[in-house]
Design a protein around this motif. Structure first.
Motif, PDB file in Angstrom:
ATOM      1  N   UNK A 147       0.834  -1.203   0.000  1.00 49.81           N
ATOM      2  CA  UNK A 147       0.000   0.000   0.000  1.00 49.81           C
ATOM      3  C   UNK A 147       0.871   1.255   0.000  1.00 49.81           C
ATOM      4  N   UNK A 148       1.944   1.236   0.779  1.00 51.24           N
ATOM      5  CA  UNK A 148       2.850   2.381   0.841  1.00 51.24           C
ATOM      6  C   UNK A 148       3.530   2.607  -0.507  1.00 51.24           C
ATOM      7  N   UNK A 149       3.984   1.509  -1.152  1.00 47.90           N
ATOM      8  CA  UNK A 149       4.625   1.621  -2.463  1.00 47.90           C
ATOM      9  C   UNK A 149       3.647   2.157  -3.509  1.00 47.90           C
ATOM     10  N   UNK A 150       2.411   1.703  -3.457  1.00 48.06           N
ATOM     11  CA  UNK A 150       1.388   2.163  -4.400  1.00 48.06           C
ATOM     12  C   UNK A 150       1.105   3.650  -4.193  1.00 48.06           C
ATOM     13  N   UNK A 151       1.019   4.063  -2.946  1.00 49.66           N
ATOM     14  CA  UNK A 151       0.761   5.463  -2.632  1.00 49.66           C
ATOM     15  C   UNK A 151       1.917   6.342  -3.135  1.00 49.66           C
ATOM     16  N   UNK A 152       3.149   5.908  -2.912  1.00 50.93           N
ATOM     17  CA  UNK A 152       4.318   6.671  -3.356  1.00 50.93           C
ATOM     18  C   UNK A 152       4.368   6.769  -4.879  1.00 50.93           C
ATOM     19  N   UNK A 153       3.937   5.730  -5.569  1.00 50.10           N
ATOM     20  CA  UNK A 153       3.959   5.745  -7.030  1.00 50.10           C
ATOM     21  C   UNK A 153       2.926   6.717  -7.606  1.00 50.10           C
TER      22      UNK A 153
END
Length: 71
Positions: free
Chosen positions: A60-66
């Motif tokens: 979820x964190x990686x998706x948000x950062x992307x």
């Protein structure tokens, strides 16, 4: 956000082994649902909602950062 992730996507994330082979072995051992991956190379995919909480948070964190605009 994706609903299914390949072992390659998951390898090295928090709560997951560092290798694709390790991810496949661990998730199979834990009885996590999987499906055949479509496309070149095949392999297995695993559903987000059955992954360890730590791994779900990292995804979820990686998706948000992307999705953040570039500075």
């Amino acid at each position: 956000m994706l609903d299914w992730y390949s072992a390659r996507d998951l390898a090295g994330l928090p709560g997951m082994p560092k290798t694709v082979r390790g991810v496949n072995w661990r998730l199979a051992r834990e009885g996590i649902t999987s499906r055949q991956r479509n496309g070149r190379g095949g392999g297995r995919e695993y559903p987000m909602d059955e992954l360890p909480t730590l791994t779900q948070s990292a995804l979820a964190k990686n998706e948000h950062a992307a999705n953040l605009p570039a500075a």
